[in-house]
Design an enzyme around this catalytic site. Structure first.
Site, PDB file in Angstrom:
ATOM      1  N   GLY A 218       0.836  -1.195   0.000  1.00 13.98           N
ATOM      2  CA  GLY A 218       0.000   0.000   0.000  1.00 13.98           C
ATOM      3  C   GLY A 218       0.864   1.236   0.000  1.00 13.98           C
ATOM      4  N   ASN A 219       0.258   2.379   0.229  1.00 15.20           N
ATOM      5  CA  ASN A 219       1.043   3.610   0.346  1.00 15.20           C
ATOM      6  C   ASN A 219       0.362   4.556   1.319  1.00 15.20           C
ATOM      7  OD1 ASN A 219      -0.651   5.627  -1.247  1.00 15.20           O
ATOM      8  ND2 ASN A 219      -0.394   4.004  -2.770  1.00 15.20           N
ATOM      9  N   VAL A 220       1.004   5.664   1.598  1.00  8.80           N
ATOM     10  CA  VAL A 220       0.582   6.507   2.723  1.00  8.80           C
ATOM     11  C   VAL A 220      -0.476   7.566   2.352  1.00  8.80           C
ATOM     12  CG1 VAL A 220       2.754   6.207   3.955  1.00  8.80           C
ATOM     13  CG2 VAL A 220       2.518   8.090   2.339  1.00  8.80           C
TER      14      VAL A 220
END
Ligand code: CTP
Length: 213
Positions: free
Chosen positions: A14-16
């Site tokens: 995922g990412n932030v």
């Protein structure tokens, strides 16, 4: 917001991204009377009033949802789409006793480029956002301008997502609007204000540009 790319049934890449700018954008165009479909990855944001929300997980899900929504007048691509997914997601949970897994990655489809390069049902206006970790404003704008051409979109909104800029997850954004006419640099402002200004620009554009034949 972010997409999630499954590694196995319980893990993902995922990412932030918080999804704040995208949700603000959907809310802003809805307030101006647009009929809006918000295709969103998982975020903590609540659904904006007057907006239909389609929740998705992966980049491929997001592309399918965006294409299923066509025809539309405008596509605004704000999502932090994962550039890569794991090749061959494991059906069962990867077990620690089996050792450290080696993950092979493959490239995901580029949703913005796919929409912008369509021959049939290309939206009249395709807007992207360019996330760059580039504090130097000149280089940031140059990278965004190159992205606009490479992806074939009409406008690109460039922002610096370096940790120091506090853009990701934060409430404010400092953006540059890059179009075929040139570059406009906006001062730092709330993401909701960025969204509202951009929605205003989109409304003016649709009023003044002749629809594509
Ligand atoms: N985007 C997309 N599909 C992808 C990757 C990006 O639709 N697979 C869109 C984003 O929603 C954004 C624009 O492309 O509107 C630019 O995204 P960005 O992350 O800045 O660029 P990348 O194409 O991922 O390039 P790089 O990681 O090299 O900066």
């Amino acid at each position: 917001g972010p997409t999630r790319e499954a590694i196995d049934p319980v893990r993902y890449i995922g990412n932030v991204s918080s999804g704040k700018q995208g949700h603000a954008m959907a809310a802003a165009v809805a307030r101006r009377g647009a009929e809006v479909l918000l295709v969103s990855g998982r975020t903590a944001e609540s659904s904006p009033a007057g907006v239909t929300v389609k929740h998705v997980e992966s980049a491929r899900d997001m592309l399918a949802a965006a294409e299923a929504a066509l025809p539309v007048d405008v596509a605004i691509c704000v999502a932090a789409v994962a550039d890569w997914r794991v090749e061959g997601t494991a059906k069962g949970k990867l077990k620690k006793a089996r050792g450290v897994p080696r993950l092979a990655l493959v490239e995901n489809p580029d949703i913005l480029a796919a929409l912008a390069h369509r021959h049939a049902q290309r939206p009249r206006l395709v807007v992207g956002f360019a996330a760059e970790t580039e504090p130097d404003q000149k280089r940031l704008v140059a990278a965004a301008a190159a992205k606009r051409l490479a992806k074939g979109c009409d406008w690109i909104v460039a922002n610096d997502v370096s940790l120091d800029a506090d853009t990701i997850g934060g409430e404010t954004n400092t953006v540059h609007l890059v179009t075929s006419a040139g570059v406009e640099s906006w001062s730092a402002m709330a993401k909701t204000v960025v969204a509202d200004r951009l929605a205003g620009r989109i409304a003016v554009h649709l009023d003044t540009e002749a629809p594509a034949a």
